[in-house]
Motif scaffolding. Structure first.
Motif, PDB file in Angstrom:
ATOM      1  N   SER A  43       4.550   1.135  -7.531  1.00 29.67           N
ATOM      2  CA  SER A  43       5.840   0.860  -7.306  1.00 29.67           C
ATOM      3  C   SER A  43       6.051   0.347  -8.728  1.00 29.67           C
ATOM      4  CB  SER A  43       6.182   0.055  -6.620  1.00 29.67           C
ATOM      5  OG  SER A  43       7.605   0.079  -6.091  1.00 29.67           O
TER       6      SER A  43
ATOM      7  N   HIS B 149       4.190   6.661  -2.269  1.00 25.51           N
ATOM      8  CA  HIS B 149       3.853   6.734  -1.266  1.00 25.51           C
ATOM      9  C   HIS B 149       3.028   7.772  -0.429  1.00 25.51           C
ATOM     10  CE1 HIS B 149       6.339   3.273  -0.326  1.00 25.51           C
ATOM     11  NE2 HIS B 149       7.499   3.977  -0.914  1.00 25.51           N
TER      12      HIS B 149
ATOM     13  N   ARG C 101       9.793  -5.960  -4.545  1.00 29.94           N
ATOM     14  CA  ARG C 101       9.345  -5.897  -3.352  1.00 29.94           C
ATOM     15  C   ARG C 101       8.529  -4.877  -2.820  1.00 29.94           C
ATOM     16  NH1 ARG C 101      14.336  -7.430  -5.017  1.00 29.94           N
ATOM     17  NH2 ARG C 101      15.441  -9.151  -3.621  1.00 29.94           N
TER      18      ARG C 101
ATOM     19  N   LYS D  82       7.417  -3.789  -0.140  1.00 25.43           N
ATOM     20  CA  LYS D  82       7.730  -3.077   0.736  1.00 25.43           C
ATOM     21  C   LYS D  82       7.094  -1.698  -0.576  1.00 25.43           C
ATOM     22  CE  LYS D  82      12.832  -1.490   0.027  1.00 25.43           C
ATOM     23  NZ  LYS D  82      13.803  -2.194   0.721  1.00 25.43           N
ATOM     24  N   GLY D  83       7.720  -1.389  -1.911  1.00 26.94           N
ATOM     25  CA  GLY D  83       6.997  -0.888  -2.602  1.00 26.94           C
ATOM     26  C   GLY D  83       5.687   0.431  -2.596  1.00 26.94           C
TER      27      GLY D  83
ATOM     28  N   GLY E  17       4.321   0.055   1.149  1.00 28.27           N
ATOM     29  CA  GLY E  17       3.740  -0.358   1.931  1.00 28.27           C
ATOM     30  C   GLY E  17       3.951  -1.585   2.614  1.00 28.27           C
TER      31      GLY E  17
ATOM     32  N   SER F   9       5.422  -4.131   4.694  1.00 33.21           N
ATOM     33  CA  SER F   9       6.650  -4.197   5.700  1.00 33.21           C
ATOM     34  C   SER F   9       7.645  -2.276   5.971  1.00 33.21           C
ATOM     35  CB  SER F   9       7.593  -4.822   5.463  1.00 33.21           C
ATOM     36  OG  SER F   9       6.781  -6.393   5.578  1.00 33.21           O
ATOM     37  N   HIS F  10       7.438  -1.543   5.445  1.00 37.46           N
ATOM     38  CA  HIS F  10       7.933  -0.504   4.679  1.00 37.46           C
ATOM     39  C   HIS F  10       8.291   0.095   6.529  1.00 37.46           C
ATOM     40  CE1 HIS F  10       9.702   3.259   3.041  1.00 37.46           C
ATOM     41  NE2 HIS F  10       9.607   2.686   1.849  1.00 37.46           N
TER      42      HIS F  10
ATOM     43  N   TRP G 217       6.754   3.315   5.614  1.00 34.74           N
ATOM     44  CA  TRP G 217       5.637   3.909   4.721  1.00 34.74           C
ATOM     45  C   TRP G 217       4.282   2.696   4.666  1.00 34.74           C
ATOM     46  CZ3 TRP G 217       3.752   8.370   2.582  1.00 34.74           C
ATOM     47  CH2 TRP G 217       4.815   9.502   2.468  1.00 34.74           C
ATOM     48  N   SER G 218       4.771   2.348   6.558  1.00 35.93           N
ATOM     49  CA  SER G 218       3.786   1.128   5.860  1.00 35.93           C
ATOM     50  C   SER G 218       2.254   1.513   6.719  1.00 35.93           C
ATOM     51  CB  SER G 218       4.281   0.562   7.671  1.00 35.93           C
ATOM     52  OG  SER G 218       4.417   1.070   8.809  1.00 35.93           O
TER      53      SER G 218
ATOM     54  N   GLU H 246      12.181  -5.875   6.443  1.00 34.54           N
ATOM     55  CA  GLU H 246      11.708  -5.096   5.498  1.00 34.54           C
ATOM     56  C   GLU H 246      10.945  -6.090   3.860  1.00 34.54           C
ATOM     57  OE1 GLU H 246      13.909  -1.851   3.648  1.00 34.54           O
ATOM     58  OE2 GLU H 246      14.046  -2.106   5.482  1.00 34.54           O
ATOM     59  N   ASN H 247      12.397  -6.727   3.230  1.00 30.14           N
ATOM     60  CA  ASN H 247      12.190  -7.269   2.265  1.00 30.14           C
ATOM     61  C   ASN H 247      12.171  -8.348   2.131  1.00 30.14           C
ATOM     62  OD1 ASN H 247      13.895  -5.548   0.578  1.00 30.14           O
ATOM     63  ND2 ASN H 247      15.159  -5.756   1.755  1.00 30.14           N
TER      64      ASN H 247
END
Length: 376
Positions: free
Chosen positions: A62, A73, A296, A298-299, A301, A303-304, A307-308, A334-335
């Motif tokens: 990311s 991902h 972030r 989550k980029g 994975g 807390s995505h 795509w966790s 998630e952020n």
């Protein structure tokens, strides 16, 4: 099952290397990297993890540039050979242990491709073993090391190609293994009674012209330390000069301090002052942070919502996405796990690095309440 590593004298149990020492399904092996331009206008994240009991290997790349975060991902069935770190078109190669890694993402059905090499600028620093329990069950038990370095190569995304220059791009490698909860977890047994669970985690790996500094702090809801580690590390211009594993020139720190200012209406850190004191001569070193923008996690994975980490998506699945930084909801779950790209100052020194925050639950020193309620 035997693998290539079984020919080396490295076993810690009577089992083959491919057999983890614990039956915990959340056992994992992870590689994580960041990278950023010295001028502070680009941030890159790369991660991949293997879950041997789940039979899954996943990864993410990311990048943030020009106010937009782009993310790739992928997830696949893990190869039984643990030295194979590929996920479809993605592969991580350890070209020189503890010194250099190469990340290759071959052209695929998404808009991402890359060929990036990370070269160590410092030796690795071992962090304290991380323990975290939920009542009687230990849900986190990991070992991790951090290493500072440089990047070179290229990355393509969203029709753009960016050349990465070794002289202009710093970064960090985070290597960890052990037990860490993944999405879903094990839901057997009686529900846990309500309790004020919380996590206050700060991590600040920083590059300076002549050295690197490491700051990591993990505290409970009352501000009591669970673990902390700080150090100044010598920096090396060549891999040949880098001791890689243990460096006698590392200066350990203690008495880690933090003063945070939060963005109005959220838990996002706006600015910070961190300090730590040398164990050798009791000198206190204070570092001030000036935020450039927020990446972030989550980029790659963390807390995505879809795509966790450790989530089975079939034999091979891939996807890319993007979002504008200005459109991100800083109060969404998630952020909450983020890294802020920061320009930093310590006395006459100027540097750059990140300040990672993962702050969940109540935290008395800053009057934080609830699970992710904004700062007062």
């Amino acid at each position: 099952m035997l693998t290539r590593f079984d020919d080396f004298p490295i076993h810690q149990t009577p089992d083959p290397i491919s057999t983890p020492s614990t039956g915990e399904k959340d056992f994992y092996e992870r590689y994580w990297f960041n990278g950023y331009s010295k001028v502070g206008d680009m941030y890159l994240g790369v991660g991949t993890a293997r879950y041997p009991h789940l039979g899954i290997q996943d990864c993410g790349i990311s990048i943030v540039h020009n106010g937009v975060q782009h993310a790739f991902h992928a997830s696949a069935r893990a190869n039984p050979e643990p030295s194979d770190l590929s996920v479809g078109p993605f592969n991580l190669e350890i070209t020189e242990p503890m010194k250099a890694c190469r990340v290759v993402l071959e052209p695929n059905d998404t808009d991402f491709a890359a060929d990036l090499t990370f070269e160590a600028r410092t030796a690795a620093i071992e962090e304290p073993r991380h323990h975290w329990s939920d009542g009687s069950r230990r849900i986190m038990d990991t070992t991790r090391f951090t290493q500072f370095g440089r990047w070179h190569g290229w990355i393509e995304y969203d029709g753009q190609r960016m050349e990465i220059d070794r002289t202009d791009t710093y970064g960090t490698k985070d290597r960890s293994w052990g037990v860490r909860p993944v999405a879903g977890g094990d839901n057997r047994g009686a529900p846990q009674p309500p309790r004020a669970m919380g996590l206050f985690f700060l991590w600040a790996p920083l590059h300076w012209d002549d050295m690197c500094s490491h700051y990591q702090l993990f505290e409970d809801t009352l501000g009591r330390p669970r673990f902390h580690v700080g150090a100044f590390l010598p920096a090396y211009d060549s891999l040949a000069d880098n001791p890689a594993v243990e460096d006698p020139g590392v200066e350990p720190m203690h008495r880690l301090e933090h003063q945070l200012i939060f963005e109005p209406g959220s838990r996002m850190i706006k600015s910070a002052t961190l300090a730590m004191t040398s164990l050798e001569d009791d000198t206190r070193h204070e570092i001030t942070f000036d935020k450039q923008f927020t990446y972030r996690m989550k980029g790659i994975g963390y807390s995505h919502p879809t795509w966790s980490h450790g989530d089975w998506k079939g034999e091979l699945a891939m996807e890319s996405e993007r979002w504008k930084l200005a459109d991100v909801d800083d109060n969404a779950f998630e952020n909450q796990h983020v890294q802020h790209l920061m320009k930093v100052r310590m006395g006459d020194r100027q540097g750059i690095g990140v300040l990672e925050q993962s702050i969940f639950g109540p935290y008395r020193p800053y009057n934080l309440e609830g699970h992710i309620a904004p700062a007062n």
